[in-house]
Motif scaffolding. Structure first.
Motif, short mmCIF file in Angstrom:
data_model
loop_
_atom_site.label_atom_id
_atom_site.label_comp_id
_atom_site.label_asym_id
_atom_site.label_seq_id
_atom_site.Cartn_x
_atom_site.Cartn_y
_atom_site.Cartn_z
N ALA A 174 0.86 -1.19 0.00
CA ALA A 174 0.00 0.00 0.00
C ALA A 174 0.89 1.24 0.00
O ALA A 174 1.88 1.29 0.75
CB ALA A 174 -0.92 0.02 1.22
N VAL A 175 0.57 2.19 -0.85
CA VAL A 175 1.32 3.45 -0.91
C VAL A 175 0.44 4.54 -0.32
O VAL A 175 -0.71 4.72 -0.73
CB VAL A 175 1.70 3.80 -2.36
N ILE A 176 0.99 5.28 0.65
CA ILE A 176 0.23 6.34 1.32
C ILE A 176 1.02 7.63 1.22
O ILE A 176 2.18 7.69 1.63
CB ILE A 176 -0.03 6.01 2.81
N THR A 177 0.39 8.68 0.68
CA THR A 177 1.04 10.00 0.64
C THR A 177 0.54 10.84 1.81
O THR A 177 -0.54 10.62 2.35
CB THR A 177 0.73 10.73 -0.68
N GLY A 178 1.35 11.82 2.20
CA GLY A 178 1.03 12.61 3.38
C GLY A 178 0.96 11.74 4.61
O GLY A 178 0.09 11.91 5.47
N ALA A 179 1.91 10.80 4.72
CA ALA A 179 1.82 9.73 5.71
C ALA A 179 2.50 10.03 7.04
O ALA A 179 2.56 9.18 7.90
CB ALA A 179 2.42 8.45 5.13
N ILE A 184 -3.31 5.38 -1.51
CA ILE A 184 -4.05 6.38 -0.74
C ILE A 184 -3.49 7.76 -1.09
O ILE A 184 -2.41 8.12 -0.65
CB ILE A 184 -3.95 6.15 0.78
N ASN A 185 -4.23 8.52 -1.91
CA ASN A 185 -3.84 9.88 -2.24
C ASN A 185 -4.34 10.81 -1.14
O ASN A 185 -5.43 11.38 -1.23
CB ASN A 185 -4.44 10.29 -3.59
N ASN A 186 -3.53 10.95 -0.10
CA ASN A 186 -3.96 11.72 1.07
C ASN A 186 -3.29 13.09 1.16
O ASN A 186 -3.83 13.99 1.80
CB ASN A 186 -3.65 10.92 2.34
N VAL A 187 -2.15 13.27 0.51
CA VAL A 187 -1.42 14.53 0.65
C VAL A 187 -2.29 15.70 0.20
O VAL A 187 -3.01 15.62 -0.80
CB VAL A 187 -0.10 14.49 -0.14
N GLY A 188 -2.25 16.76 0.98
CA GLY A 188 -3.05 17.94 0.65
C GLY A 188 -2.65 19.12 1.50
O GLY A 188 -2.04 18.98 2.56
N VAL A 189 -3.00 20.30 1.02
CA VAL A 189 -2.68 21.52 1.74
C VAL A 189 -3.76 22.55 1.46
O VAL A 189 -4.39 22.53 0.39
CB VAL A 189 -1.29 22.06 1.32
N SER A 190 -4.00 23.43 2.43
CA SER A 190 -4.99 24.48 2.25
C SER A 190 -4.32 25.84 2.50
O SER A 190 -3.11 25.93 2.66
CB SER A 190 -6.17 24.29 3.21
N LEU A 234 4.55 1.74 1.72
CA LEU A 234 5.50 2.76 1.28
C LEU A 234 4.93 4.10 1.71
O LEU A 234 3.86 4.51 1.23
CB LEU A 234 5.69 2.71 -0.23
N LEU A 235 5.63 4.77 2.62
CA LEU A 235 5.15 6.02 3.20
C LEU A 235 5.85 7.19 2.54
O LEU A 235 7.09 7.24 2.48
CB LEU A 235 5.41 6.05 4.71
N ILE A 236 5.05 8.15 2.05
CA ILE A 236 5.62 9.30 1.34
C ILE A 236 5.11 10.58 1.98
O ILE A 236 3.92 10.75 2.20
CB ILE A 236 5.22 9.28 -0.15
N SER A 237 6.04 11.48 2.29
CA SER A 237 5.68 12.79 2.83
C SER A 237 6.90 13.69 2.69
O SER A 237 7.95 13.28 2.16
CB SER A 237 5.22 12.68 4.28
N ARG A 238 6.80 14.90 3.22
CA ARG A 238 7.86 15.88 3.03
C ARG A 238 9.02 15.70 4.01
O ARG A 238 10.19 15.87 3.64
CB ARG A 238 7.28 17.29 3.17
N THR A 239 8.71 15.34 5.26
CA THR A 239 9.73 15.35 6.31
C THR A 239 10.21 13.94 6.62
O THR A 239 9.44 13.11 7.13
CB THR A 239 9.18 16.01 7.59
N ALA A 240 11.47 13.67 6.36
CA ALA A 240 12.04 12.33 6.53
C ALA A 240 11.98 11.87 7.99
O ALA A 240 11.67 10.71 8.27
CB ALA A 240 13.48 12.30 6.03
#
Length: 344
Positions: free
Chosen positions: A71-76, A151-157, A96-102
């Motif tokens: 499973a691939v999750i963004t904004g994880a 899981i396309n979770n990454v988002g910003v407002s 597989l966890l993907i986000s901005r901060t390691a």
């Protein structure tokens, strides 16, 4: 030729006889129309209740064996993304966890290892930069992986509600790049493998801001409306390949984006919210009439259903309420910002 007295008498006599019949026919038509409208609404209401409370969702293993697929999750790194990662790891999936901060990703990966001991990889990407080399790294990271869930979770407002004419250009670009372009590019890399394997699940996080135009959050609202249309089109395209696409609609959740800390019926915490999403795959909940969409949290579902039935997302009173609401939020935010600046 002028009508004779006899002809006029015949006309009025027959008109008097026909009038009650016409009225009866008219009333019968109205009754049938009302019965038809009520039947349609009643069927929709029953479908809503069954979807929200009774019928089970599709089990996750339908999309791929947990012990053999990823499973691939963004904004994880936190909020909903972290809860998706924990829930899917608990179900046995490699992640597989993907986000901005390691560092935050590593903390989530360590928590998964301690609790579930399932394989986990991390990849730090700042999606706001939209760099080709980052997506090349993502392509390398997924090569050879059997990915069954995305899981396309990454988002910003916006940082605070702001009139469009005063929105900083950098903020507009960030919202579009993260909410729209990142979702497109990630899905474009992963979906072809699902097509080849004839199975998969793609969940994209939407927002009520994409259903109901939201003044003072115009760019964010537009980006989520884009995801609504794109997901519907994508779902229709991929259905023939046995791939399930769902845009998940939500109101407020107690995350860093909403800045709300105390959960309520209408503002759930991330963990129970994610549980409701994964337990209702294939069910629309409150999103009756929206193809390839779902509103699974019951508080949000009732809000959407009532709005659709009795108000409508583009109702002028609802728009004016949104203006009033976000103008108030903006004033309070600017006041706090001024107070912090004065205290420094």
């Amino acid at each position: 030729m002028a009508p004779s007295i006899q002809n006029l008498g015949w006309f009025y006599k027959n008109e008097g006889v026909q009038q009650p019949a016409m009225q009866s026919l008219f009333l019968t038509g109205l009754t049938l129309l009302g019965a038809y409208i009520f039947t349609i609404w009643f069927i929709s209401y029953i479908r809503f209740l069954l979807s929200l409370y009774v019928l089970p969702g599709t089990q996750l293993r339908t999309f791929g064996s947990p012990s053999k697929t990823w499973a691939v999750i963004t904004g994880a790194s936190d909020g909903l993304g972290k809860e998706y990662a924990l829930a899917l790891s608990k179900a046995g999936y490699s992640t597989l966890l993907i986000s901005r901060t390691a560092s935050k990703l590593d903390a989530v990966a360590n928590e998964i290892k301690q609790k579930f001991n399932t394989p986990t990889r991390t990849l730090a990407i700042d999606f706001a930069l939209n760099r080709d080399d980052d997506y090349a790294r993502l392509q390398d990271a997924i090569t050879g992986l059997d990915i069954s869930i995305l899981i396309n979770n990454v988002g910003v407002s916006h940082s605070i509600p702001v009139p469009f004419t005063e929105t900083p250009e950098a903020e507009m670009e960030t919202i579009v790049m993260v909410n729209c372009m990142a979702t497109l590019r990630i899905t474009r890399l992963i979906a072809p493998g699902m097509v080849d394997r004839k199975r998969g699940l793609i969940i994209t996080m939407g927002s009520f801001g994409g259903l109901i135009p939201t003044p003072l959050l115009a760019t964010y609202s537009g980006s989520k409306a884009f995801l609504q249309q794109w997901s519907t089109a994508l779902g229709a395209e991929l259905a023939q390949h046995n791939i399930t696409v769902r845009l998940v609609q939500s109101y407020m959740i107690t995350t860093a984006m909403s800045k709300i800390r105390v959960p309520t019926v209408f503002v759930p915490a991330p963990r129970p919210y994610v549980r409701s999403v994964l337990a209702s795959i294939g069910r629309s909940g409150g999103a009756q009439g929206f193809m390839y969409s779902a509103t699974p949290w019951w508080g949000h579902a009732w809000m959407q259903y009532v709005t659709n039935c009795f108000v409508g997302g583009h109702n002028w009173m609802l728009l004016r309420y949104n203006v009033w609401l976000h103008e108030g939020i903006r004033k309070r935010a600017l006041k706090k910002r001024a107070e912090r600046k004065k205290a420094q």
